[in-house]
Design an enzyme around this catalytic site. Sequence first.
Site, PDB file in Angstrom:
ATOM      1  N   ASP A  79      -2.616   1.120   7.023  1.00  0.00           N
ATOM      2  CA  ASP A  79      -1.733   0.842   5.884  1.00  0.00           C
ATOM      3  C   ASP A  79      -1.338  -0.637   5.851  1.00  0.00           C
ATOM      4  O   ASP A  79      -1.202  -1.226   4.785  1.00  0.00           O
ATOM      5  CB  ASP A  79      -0.460   1.695   5.976  1.00  0.00           C
ATOM      6  CG  ASP A  79      -0.763   3.167   6.154  1.00  0.00           C
ATOM      7  OD1 ASP A  79      -1.130   3.810   5.171  1.00  0.00           O
ATOM      8  OD2 ASP A  79      -0.649   3.652   7.295  1.00  0.00           O
ATOM      9  N   ASP A 130       0.881  -1.170   0.000  1.00  0.00           N
ATOM     10  CA  ASP A 130       0.000   0.000   0.000  1.00  0.00           C
ATOM     11  C   ASP A 130       0.917   1.217   0.000  1.00  0.00           C
ATOM     12  O   ASP A 130       1.432   1.602   1.046  1.00  0.00           O
ATOM     13  CB  ASP A 130      -0.892  -0.020   1.246  1.00  0.00           C
ATOM     14  CG  ASP A 130      -1.848   1.153   1.295  1.00  0.00           C
ATOM     15  OD1 ASP A 130      -2.257   1.638   0.219  1.00  0.00           O
ATOM     16  OD2 ASP A 130      -2.176   1.600   2.408  1.00  0.00           O
ATOM     17  N   GLU A 186      -0.983  -1.228  -4.840  1.00  0.00           N
ATOM     18  CA  GLU A 186      -2.226  -0.500  -5.088  1.00  0.00           C
ATOM     19  C   GLU A 186      -1.968   0.574  -6.133  1.00  0.00           C
ATOM     20  O   GLU A 186      -1.016   1.339  -6.025  1.00  0.00           O
ATOM     21  CB  GLU A 186      -2.756   0.131  -3.803  1.00  0.00           C
ATOM     22  CG  GLU A 186      -4.122   0.764  -4.014  1.00  0.00           C
ATOM     23  CD  GLU A 186      -4.746   1.225  -2.712  1.00  0.00           C
ATOM     24  OE1 GLU A 186      -5.558   0.474  -2.170  1.00  0.00           O
ATOM     25  OE2 GLU A 186      -4.387   2.321  -2.251  1.00  0.00           O
TER      26      GLU A 186
END
Length: 169
Positions: free
Chosen positions: A138, A4, A65
């Site tokens: 996160d 992430d 991501e």
Amino acid sequence: MGIDPGLTRCGVGVVEGRPGAPGTMVAVDVVRTDPEAGLADRLLALDEGLRALIDAHRPEAVAVERVFSQHNVASVIGTAQASGIALLAAARSGLPSATYTPSEVKNAVCGNGTADKRQVTTMITRILRLTEPPKPADAADALAIAVCHLWRGGVQARIAQAAAKERIR
């Protein structure tokens, strides 16, 4: 390995398993950089942190991501820079990489592309059979990205392989 991306906090989650089955969490971590440091130093620290985790866990693939448009332009720029570093770290290690939009990740783990962070954390805790939710957000997001790739990446690779064979004929 799921990443992430973030310039200040970059979540990293490592899972193992196979499509269609709950995975197992191998590791979860957050690479942090000093917001007071210069951009080049922060990007270097992020690269070093990610490469150390890749070396430590030896994943088969890295999923990141995908950066999407946000209202805060400064935030999206930092996220895009962190995403580039994550993809570069994977490439330097000779690992295949994939990117997923936030809605693809949410749909994979929650069945709803508009799920909120709390729902993603709850589902990833259940899917990986964790005793407590991973923190910070996160870290939970990174695990969700890893699970998304675990479940979808293998299928996508087989489709691409079949399409390539078909083009050869």
